[in-house]
Enzyme design. Structure first.
Site, PDB file in Angstrom:
ATOM      1  N   GLU A  91     -11.947  -1.726   0.076  1.00 36.27           N
ATOM      2  CA  GLU A  91     -11.351  -2.589   1.103  1.00 36.27           C
ATOM      3  C   GLU A  91     -11.878  -2.270   2.503  1.00 36.27           C
ATOM      4  O   GLU A  91     -11.305  -2.702   3.506  1.00 36.27           O
ATOM      5  CB  GLU A  91      -9.823  -2.486   1.035  1.00 36.27           C
ATOM      6  CG  GLU A  91      -9.275  -3.119  -0.233  1.00 36.27           C
ATOM      7  CD  GLU A  91      -7.816  -2.816  -0.463  1.00 36.27           C
ATOM      8  OE1 GLU A  91      -6.977  -3.527   0.087  1.00 36.27           O
ATOM      9  OE2 GLU A  91      -7.514  -1.850  -1.194  1.00 36.27           O
TER      10      GLU A  91
ATOM     11  N   SER B 185      -5.807  -6.361  -4.051  1.00 34.22           N
ATOM     12  CA  SER B 185      -6.574  -7.605  -3.910  1.00 34.22           C
ATOM     13  C   SER B 185      -6.812  -8.311  -5.249  1.00 34.22           C
ATOM     14  O   SER B 185      -7.863  -8.909  -5.461  1.00 34.22           O
ATOM     15  CB  SER B 185      -7.921  -7.341  -3.229  1.00 34.22           C
ATOM     16  OG  SER B 185      -7.736  -6.599  -2.054  1.00 34.22           O
TER      17      SER B 185
ATOM     18  N   TYR C  84      -5.899 -17.714  -6.406  1.00 34.49           N
ATOM     19  CA  TYR C  84      -6.709 -16.661  -5.804  1.00 34.49           C
ATOM     20  C   TYR C  84      -8.037 -17.142  -5.247  1.00 34.49           C
ATOM     21  O   TYR C  84      -8.836 -16.356  -4.790  1.00 34.49           O
ATOM     22  CB  TYR C  84      -6.925 -15.528  -6.806  1.00 34.49           C
ATOM     23  CG  TYR C  84      -5.623 -15.171  -7.418  1.00 34.49           C
ATOM     24  CD1 TYR C  84      -4.564 -14.828  -6.584  1.00 34.49           C
ATOM     25  CD2 TYR C  84      -5.408 -15.280  -8.775  1.00 34.49           C
ATOM     26  CE1 TYR C  84      -3.332 -14.587  -7.108  1.00 34.49           C
ATOM     27  CE2 TYR C  84      -4.170 -15.023  -9.300  1.00 34.49           C
ATOM     28  CZ  TYR C  84      -3.125 -14.676  -8.470  1.00 34.49           C
ATOM     29  OH  TYR C  84      -1.915 -14.452  -8.987  1.00 34.49           O
TER      30      TYR C  84
ATOM     31  N   ARG D 117       4.552  -4.031   3.815  1.00 29.75           N
ATOM     32  CA  ARG D 117       4.736  -5.441   3.441  1.00 29.75           C
ATOM     33  C   ARG D 117       5.008  -5.503   1.953  1.00 29.75           C
ATOM     34  O   ARG D 117       4.262  -4.916   1.160  1.00 29.75           O
ATOM     35  CB  ARG D 117       3.468  -6.224   3.793  1.00 29.75           C
ATOM     36  CG  ARG D 117       3.711  -7.625   4.330  1.00 29.75           C
ATOM     37  CD  ARG D 117       2.418  -8.428   4.299  1.00 29.75           C
ATOM     38  NE  ARG D 117       2.017  -8.600   2.917  1.00 29.75           N
ATOM     39  CZ  ARG D 117       0.764  -8.528   2.475  1.00 29.75           C
ATOM     40  NH1 ARG D 117      -0.232  -8.315   3.292  1.00 29.75           N
ATOM     41  NH2 ARG D 117       0.506  -8.676   1.184  1.00 29.75           N
TER      42      ARG D 117
ATOM     43  N   ASP E 276       5.519  -7.642  -1.538  1.00 31.75           N
ATOM     44  CA  ASP E 276       5.191  -8.911  -2.201  1.00 31.75           C
ATOM     45  C   ASP E 276       6.220  -9.235  -3.291  1.00 31.75           C
ATOM     46  O   ASP E 276       6.641  -8.347  -4.036  1.00 31.75           O
ATOM     47  CB  ASP E 276       3.811  -8.817  -2.887  1.00 31.75           C
ATOM     48  CG  ASP E 276       2.651  -8.694  -1.905  1.00 31.75           C
ATOM     49  OD1 ASP E 276       2.849  -8.983  -0.709  1.00 31.75           O
ATOM     50  OD2 ASP E 276       1.549  -8.322  -2.348  1.00 31.75           O
TER      51      ASP E 276
ATOM     52  N   GLU F 140       5.075  -5.569  -5.423  1.00 33.06           N
ATOM     53  CA  GLU F 140       4.466  -4.328  -4.924  1.00 33.06           C
ATOM     54  C   GLU F 140       4.752  -4.148  -3.446  1.00 33.06           C
ATOM     55  O   GLU F 140       5.117  -5.088  -2.753  1.00 33.06           O
ATOM     56  CB  GLU F 140       2.950  -4.346  -5.138  1.00 33.06           C
ATOM     57  CG  GLU F 140       2.284  -5.500  -4.403  1.00 33.06           C
ATOM     58  CD  GLU F 140       0.833  -5.234  -4.018  1.00 33.06           C
ATOM     59  OE1 GLU F 140       0.353  -4.092  -4.121  1.00 33.06           O
ATOM     60  OE2 GLU F 140       0.182  -6.199  -3.570  1.00 33.06           O
TER      61      GLU F 140
ATOM     62  N   ASN G 116       2.820  -2.842   0.032  1.00 34.99           N
ATOM     63  CA  ASN G 116       1.566  -2.478   0.695  1.00 34.99           C
ATOM     64  C   ASN G 116       1.948  -1.627   1.902  1.00 34.99           C
ATOM     65  O   ASN G 116       2.546  -2.131   2.850  1.00 34.99           O
ATOM     66  CB  ASN G 116       0.829  -3.739   1.142  1.00 34.99           C
ATOM     67  CG  ASN G 116       0.525  -4.653  -0.035  1.00 34.99           C
ATOM     68  OD1 ASN G 116      -0.332  -4.370  -0.854  1.00 34.99           O
ATOM     69  ND2 ASN G 116       1.273  -5.743  -0.155  1.00 34.99           N
TER      70      ASN G 116
ATOM     71  N   GLY H 184      -2.734  -5.689   5.847  1.00 34.07           N
ATOM     72  CA  GLY H 184      -3.785  -6.213   6.728  1.00 34.07           C
ATOM     73  C   GLY H 184      -3.270  -6.355   8.152  1.00 34.07           C
ATOM     74  O   GLY H 184      -2.128  -6.762   8.367  1.00 34.07           O
TER      75      GLY H 184
HETATM   76  N1  LIG Z   1       4.239 -10.504 -13.051  1.00 33.77           N
HETATM   77  C1  LIG Z   1       3.506 -11.447 -12.466  1.00 33.77           C
HETATM   78  N2  LIG Z   1       3.701 -12.749 -12.747  1.00 33.77           N
HETATM   79  C2  LIG Z   1       2.936 -13.711 -12.172  1.00 33.77           C
HETATM   80  N3  LIG Z   1       1.950 -13.477 -11.299  1.00 33.77           N
HETATM   81  C3  LIG Z   1       1.714 -12.183 -10.974  1.00 33.77           C
HETATM   82  C4  LIG Z   1       2.481 -11.114 -11.536  1.00 33.77           C
HETATM   83  N4  LIG Z   1       2.020  -9.945 -11.024  1.00 33.77           N
HETATM   84  C5  LIG Z   1       1.018 -10.285 -10.184  1.00 33.77           C
HETATM   85  N5  LIG Z   1       0.839 -11.616 -10.153  1.00 33.77           N
HETATM   86  C6  LIG Z   1      -0.141 -12.317  -9.335  1.00 33.77           C
HETATM   87  O1  LIG Z   1      -1.198 -11.428  -9.030  1.00 33.77           O
HETATM   88  C7  LIG Z   1      -1.254 -11.197  -7.609  1.00 33.77           C
HETATM   89  C8  LIG Z   1      -1.574  -9.745  -7.309  1.00 33.77           C
HETATM   90  O2  LIG Z   1      -0.555  -8.947  -7.821  1.00 33.77           O
HETATM   91  P1  LIG Z   1       0.070  -7.754  -7.014  1.00 33.77           P
HETATM   92  O3  LIG Z   1       1.019  -7.072  -7.916  1.00 33.77           O
HETATM   93  O4  LIG Z   1       0.621  -8.239  -5.706  1.00 33.77           O
HETATM   94  O5  LIG Z   1      -1.181  -6.788  -6.788  1.00 33.77           O
HETATM   95  P2  LIG Z   1      -2.335  -6.704  -5.672  1.00 33.77           P
HETATM   96  O6  LIG Z   1      -1.985  -7.643  -4.559  1.00 33.77           O
HETATM   97  O7  LIG Z   1      -2.286  -5.262  -5.266  1.00 33.77           O
HETATM   98  O8  LIG Z   1      -3.607  -7.034  -6.379  1.00 33.77           O
HETATM   99  C9  LIG Z   1       0.084 -11.619  -7.073  1.00 33.77           C
HETATM  100  O9  LIG Z   1      -0.037 -12.015  -5.726  1.00 33.77           O
HETATM  101  C10 LIG Z   1       0.472 -12.726  -8.022  1.00 33.77           C
HETATM  102  O10 LIG Z   1      -0.139 -13.938  -7.633  1.00 33.77           O
HETATM  103 MG   LIG Z   2      -0.162  -8.091  -3.709  1.00 30.79          MG
END
Ligand SMILES: Nc1ncnc2c1ncn2[C@@H]1O[C@H](COP(=O)(O)OP(=O)(O)O)[C@@H](O)[C@H]1O
Ligand SMILES: [Mg+2]
Length: 304
Positions: free
Chosen positions: A18, A144, A210, A249, A251, A265, A267, A271
């Site tokens: 990152e 990410s 994404y 932050r 999520d 999660e 953070n 950012g």
């Molecule tokens: N259990 C879940 N169900 C549906 N979508 C998920 C789930 N976990 C993650 N995602 C999707 O994947 C993205 C990234 O997951 P996240 O846990 O926030 O990890 P990171 O942002 O660190 O990669 C989330 O923003 C969401 O869009």
């Molecule tokens: Mg995330």
């Protein structure tokens, strides 16, 4: 504190994937702090960080690093040893939040925080039985969306495991939660307005979500008040239970069937460019980007 005499080191760049984002966060923070009258030096973090700090001492570190070594407690530990106060979470909270499996374990049973059902799988182990599909397979220490896959049918499992095991030796298998994504910045224990993340197409497809440029951000989120309140309380409860400090932050996915914000999660170094989501949230209550950067600086400490 005499702003002009306090030498603030903005730590940026770093050794993680990152790095490009961190360079932008750090440049933004350094500019904002200078605008507020602080004496700022930008320090690109490499393996020689300890030597750099010995050769050119700072009074306080504003950590604008993301990912491994910067957000996971490592640089925080080094600064503890050197006796330099730093912004944000301490060693333990940083390290726990860097690992989604450890984070969810720490949050189990915390009132107000709803977690998606999950399981874990280690390299060499069999896929756990009785996990209802669809699920999301995640490497716990990456960010990410790297290495994350959705598994709809058993035939998707091998590719998901391969993608995940390329990054971590143990993976989180999480129930797929259908709904809208939101994120809640928390500063010094208090939640800022909710940011809603909307795919432009209006279609909540895992892949489309994404694709860069395919999302719009809404803040304050136009959500029912009870959903907003639940998300803010859950963000504050997670932050407190994990022992976070400064700005973090959190999520969530607002579950479509019942409007419950399901935790994803934390953070601990989100950012921090002028257009990043936490500054956007602060802006919604009239706190400018330089003011936010300064507030984070004033919370710097040396205690774990
Ligand atoms: N259990 C879940 N169900 C549906 N979508 C998920 C789930 N976990 C993650 N995602 C999707 O994947 C993205 C990234 O997951 P996240 O846990 O926030 O990890 P990171 O942002 O660190 O990669 C989330 O923003 C969401 O869009
Ligand atoms: Mg995330």
């Amino acid at each position: 504190m005499d702003k002009a005499k306090t030498r603030v080191g903005v730590l940026l760049g770093g050794l993680s994937g990152e790095r490009p984002i961190s360079l932008k966060s750090g440049a933004g923070v350094a500019g904002a702090l200078r605008e507020r009258g602080w004496n700022v030096v930008e320090i690109d973090v490499g393996r020689d960080l300890a030597q750099k700090l010995a050769a050119d001492p700072i009074d306080v570190a504003w950590i604008a690093l993301h990912g491994k070594y910067g957000e996971d407690g490592c640089v925080q530990g080094l600064l503890e040893i050197l006796g330099i106060p730093y912004t944000g979470s301490g060693v333990r909270a940083s390290s726990v939040c860097m690992d989604k499996i450890a984070t969810k374990r720490a949050l189990r049973g915390i009132p107000g925080v709803v977690l998606a059902a999950d399981a874990t799988v280690r390299r060499g182990e069999a896929w756990p039985v009785n996990v209802p599909l669809p699920v999301v397979v995640k490497p716990p220490t990456s960010g990410s969306t790297l290495g994350i896959s959705k598994v709809n049918v058993m035939a998707d499992v091998p590719a998901a495991l391969e993608a995940g095991f390329a990054l971590d030796p143990e993976l989180l298998i999480e129930e797929f939660v259908e709904g809208e994504e939101i994120t809640v910045a928390v500063i010094d224990g208090h939640a800022l307005p909710v940011v809603r993340i909307l795919p432009k197409s209006g279609f909540f497809d895992f892949a489309a979500k994404y694709t860069k440029g395919e999302t719009v951000y809404e803040c304050p989120a136009n959500l029912p008040i009870d959903v907003t309140t639940a998300a803010q309380r859950a963000a504050e409860a997670s932050y407190a239970a994990l022992g976070c400090r400064g700005l973090s932050r959190v999520d969530f996915i607002v579950r479509k069937r019942d409007g419950v914000p399901v935790f994803l999660e934390v953070n601990t170094i989100p950012g921090m460019t002028a257009t990043s989501l936490s500054p956007m949230a602060a802006g919604a209550i009239g706190v400018t980007y330089p003011e936010l950067c300064e507030r984070v600086l004033l919370g710097a400490s040396t205690n774990v």
